[in-house]
Design an enzyme around this catalytic site. Structure first.
Site, PDB file in Angstrom:
ATOM      1  N   CYS A 160       0.806  -1.225   0.000  1.00 59.52           N
ATOM      2  CA  CYS A 160       0.000   0.000   0.000  1.00 59.52           C
ATOM      3  C   CYS A 160       0.840   1.277   0.000  1.00 59.52           C
ATOM      4  O   CYS A 160       0.296   2.379  -0.139  1.00 59.52           O
ATOM      5  CB  CYS A 160      -0.927   0.005   1.204  1.00 59.52           C
ATOM      6  SG  CYS A 160      -1.811  -1.547   1.420  1.00 59.52           S
TER       7      CYS A 160
ATOM      8  N   HIS B  35      -3.273   7.816   6.176  1.00 61.37           N
ATOM      9  CA  HIS B  35      -3.454   6.496   5.568  1.00 61.37           C
ATOM     10  C   HIS B  35      -4.865   6.004   5.879  1.00 61.37           C
ATOM     11  O   HIS B  35      -5.535   5.465   5.005  1.00 61.37           O
ATOM     12  CB  HIS B  35      -2.391   5.532   6.077  1.00 61.37           C
ATOM     13  CG  HIS B  35      -2.348   4.236   5.348  1.00 61.37           C
ATOM     14  ND1 HIS B  35      -2.188   4.151   3.982  1.00 61.37           N
ATOM     15  CD2 HIS B  35      -2.458   2.945   5.784  1.00 61.37           C
ATOM     16  CE1 HIS B  35      -2.194   2.881   3.607  1.00 61.37           C
ATOM     17  NE2 HIS B  35      -2.354   2.132   4.681  1.00 61.37           N
TER      18      HIS B  35
ATOM     19  N   GLU C  85      -1.937   5.092  13.754  1.00 68.00           N
ATOM     20  CA  GLU C  85      -1.550   6.270  12.978  1.00 68.00           C
ATOM     21  C   GLU C  85      -1.972   7.553  13.678  1.00 68.00           C
ATOM     22  O   GLU C  85      -1.224   8.541  13.702  1.00 68.00           O
ATOM     23  CB  GLU C  85      -2.158   6.225  11.582  1.00 68.00           C
ATOM     24  CG  GLU C  85      -1.712   7.410  10.711  1.00 68.00           C
ATOM     25  CD  GLU C  85      -2.377   7.456   9.358  1.00 68.00           C
ATOM     26  OE1 GLU C  85      -1.890   8.228   8.499  1.00 68.00           O
ATOM     27  OE2 GLU C  85      -3.382   6.743   9.139  1.00 68.00           O
TER      28      GLU C  85
ATOM     29  N   LYS D  64      -9.980   7.812   1.942  1.00 66.38           N
ATOM     30  CA  LYS D  64     -10.348   6.413   1.697  1.00 66.38           C
ATOM     31  C   LYS D  64     -11.794   6.152   2.107  1.00 66.38           C
ATOM     32  O   LYS D  64     -12.393   5.169   1.674  1.00 66.38           O
ATOM     33  CB  LYS D  64      -9.412   5.473   2.449  1.00 66.38           C
ATOM     34  CG  LYS D  64      -8.006   5.375   1.869  1.00 66.38           C
ATOM     35  CD  LYS D  64      -7.194   4.315   2.596  1.00 66.38           C
ATOM     36  CE  LYS D  64      -5.779   4.209   2.049  1.00 66.38           C
ATOM     37  NZ  LYS D  64      -4.938   5.374   2.403  1.00 66.38           N
TER      38      LYS D  64
ATOM     39  N   HIS E  20      -9.628   1.918  -0.521  1.00 64.49           N
ATOM     40  CA  HIS E  20      -8.183   1.719  -0.424  1.00 64.49           C
ATOM     41  C   HIS E  20      -7.677   1.192  -1.766  1.00 64.49           C
ATOM     42  O   HIS E  20      -7.880   0.022  -2.109  1.00 64.49           O
ATOM     43  CB  HIS E  20      -7.878   0.731   0.695  1.00 64.49           C
ATOM     44  CG  HIS E  20      -6.430   0.654   1.053  1.00 64.49           C
ATOM     45  ND1 HIS E  20      -5.420   1.171   0.259  1.00 64.49           N
ATOM     46  CD2 HIS E  20      -5.803   0.122   2.135  1.00 64.49           C
ATOM     47  CE1 HIS E  20      -4.257   0.948   0.830  1.00 64.49           C
ATOM     48  NE2 HIS E  20      -4.461   0.316   1.970  1.00 64.49           N
TER      49      HIS E  20
ATOM     50  N   PHE F 209       1.681  -3.381   3.982  1.00 66.93           N
ATOM     51  CA  PHE F 209       1.933  -4.666   4.631  1.00 66.93           C
ATOM     52  C   PHE F 209       3.438  -4.922   4.610  1.00 66.93           C
ATOM     53  O   PHE F 209       4.123  -4.651   3.626  1.00 66.93           O
ATOM     54  CB  PHE F 209       1.232  -5.793   3.880  1.00 66.93           C
ATOM     55  CG  PHE F 209      -0.250  -5.917   4.180  1.00 66.93           C
ATOM     56  CD1 PHE F 209      -0.887  -5.070   5.074  1.00 66.93           C
ATOM     57  CD2 PHE F 209      -1.006  -6.897   3.550  1.00 66.93           C
ATOM     58  CE1 PHE F 209      -2.249  -5.196   5.340  1.00 66.93           C
ATOM     59  CE2 PHE F 209      -2.360  -7.031   3.809  1.00 66.93           C
ATOM     60  CZ  PHE F 209      -2.986  -6.181   4.697  1.00 66.93           C
TER      61      PHE F 209
END
Length: 419
Positions: free
Chosen positions: A168, A308, A319, A342, A347, A407
């Protein structure tokens, strides 16, 4: 050596709202969700039936003659997205690459997964018909670097040419590495961004099995709920976002319009888990801290953060705590606005960092901060920040920062400045 200054002179996007930046921007500042029931795959047996699918793509390609039909058949969907987005970005920049030294024009386009659609279809061909029955174009269609390759061929860019694969964070790293290459004099112009098309049986099924996706099949448009106490996972999206990064003096010499300047970039690793973020947010905080330091500004000067913000329980909390650690919360920093777009476009995996970079650039240019929609009841566990709930706000934005976390614990932060 003296580092070069780098500006953004063109942008292009394929998003769940269709092809084009204005269509995308007008939708997100209106708080419009692009999430809907999926149409391209059979949903039999799937526990999740919705996402940020680009449902109008093929129609727009044909209607506007964006890609030759024969050429299109030899490209996976993720590459098709990148070609269309790059065409818009190059046209928007006014750049005539035929008049440039082609070895000073590069391409850095990342993808988290590459050609999932091709992989599935050709594997099925082999299983059903035998190992010699896959398409001769299988390999060049599915490999993740082919989007960068096709974009370079299409535009005649012969300089740096690579694909970054960091899940991502792929397109945030792509924009950041392109920024560095121009800063250090390795290129004058780079076509940078990312692309993704994992809305396939394997992509949807695998993310579902990983228990990362929202299962609000009865109400897709409110499924992505960053920071909301009732969030139940992220919503998959797809598309491509491309930026034209250009050395400042080169841009000025051709009288290019300038959207914003890119001034900071940093990357860190969590060294924690394959998929879960470090709950302390230490890696995310260090990424933001170093990006701000690279920009040679103070944290208090950042007006907007496009987070994010995936709508996962662990990710949103980690975050938000990292943001509060670096920039302060509402008690100590009332100026900072944070939102997760998002909540609207989903996403977009390897395309998400560049997509949200475009959000930051437009927020700076238009003095509008898009909202986090579907924020009905803020989770008390997330940090006390202004998440711009449900409606866009008008605000001057001199500096904007965007985060992308992949990830594997791979983090990237970018800082943009009003030019």
């Amino acid at each position: 050596m003296t580092k070069k200054r780098v500006v953004v002179t063109g942008i292009g996007i394929v998003s769940p709202y269709g092809c084009g930046v204005e269509k995308f921007w007008n939708s997100i500042i209106s708080g419009k969700s692009g999430i809907k029931k999926l149409t391209r795959i059979s949903l039999d047996g799937h526990l999740v039936t919705f996402g940020g699918e680009v449902t109008t793509f093929e129609d727009e390609v044909v209607e506007n003659n964006l890609i030759d039909p024969k050429e299109m058949k030899r490209m996976d969907r993720f590459t098709q997205f990148a070609v269309v987005a790059s065409d818009e970005a190059v046209k928007d920049s006014g750049l005539d690459i035929s008049k440039e030294d082609p070895y000073r024009v590069g391409v850095v386009v990342g993808s988290g997964a590459g050609g999932f659609d091709t992989f599935e279809k050709q594997h099925l061909n082999m299983v059903q018909k035998g190992p010699t029955k896959c398409s001769p174009f299988t390999i060049p269609m599915l490999i993740a670097n082919m989007a960068a390759g096709k974009v370079s061929i299409r535009h005649g860019a012969k300089g740096v040419n690579k694909c970054i694969v960091t899940a991502c964070a792929s397109s945030a790293h792509s924009v950041g590495d392109a920024f560095r290459a121009i800063q250090y004099g390795d290129a004058d112009v780079i076509i940078a961004g990312g692309t993704e098309a994992v809305m396939t049986n394997l992509g949807l099924g695998a993310f579902t099995c990983a228990r990362t996706l929202s299962r609000r099949n009865d109400d897709p448009q409110t499924a992505s709920r960053p920071y909301d106490i009732n969030r139940d996972g992220f919503v998959m999206g797809e598309g491509s976002a491309i930026l034209i990064l250009e050395e400042l003096e080169h841009a000025l010499a051709r009288n290019a319009k300038i959207y914003a300047e890119i001034v900071g970039y940093a990357q860190t690793g969590d060294a924690y888990d394959m998929v879960a973020p470090d709950p302390s947010g230490a890696g995310a905080a260090k990424s933001m801290e170093l990006a701000v330091k690279d920009a040679k500004i103070e944290p208090s000067q950042v007006d907007y953060i496009n987070a994010h913000g995936t709508s996962t329980h662990l990710g949103d909390i980690a975050e938000s705590k990292a943001i509060a650690k670096v920039f302060g919360d509402l008690e100590t920093n009332k100026n900072l606005k944070v939102s997760s777009t998002k909540s609207m476009h989903g996403h977009m995996i390897g395309a998400t960092g560049a997509t949200e970079a475009i959000v930051c650039i437009k927020a700076i240019k238009e003095s509008i901060i898009p909202p986090t929609i579907n924020l009905f009841e803020q989770d008390p566990e997330v940090a006390n920040l202004n998440y711009v709930p449900n409606e866009a706000i008008k605000a001057n934005v001199d500096y904007a920062l965007t985060n992308s976390f992949g990830f594997g614990g791979q983090n990237a932060s970018l800082v943009f400045k009003k030019y």
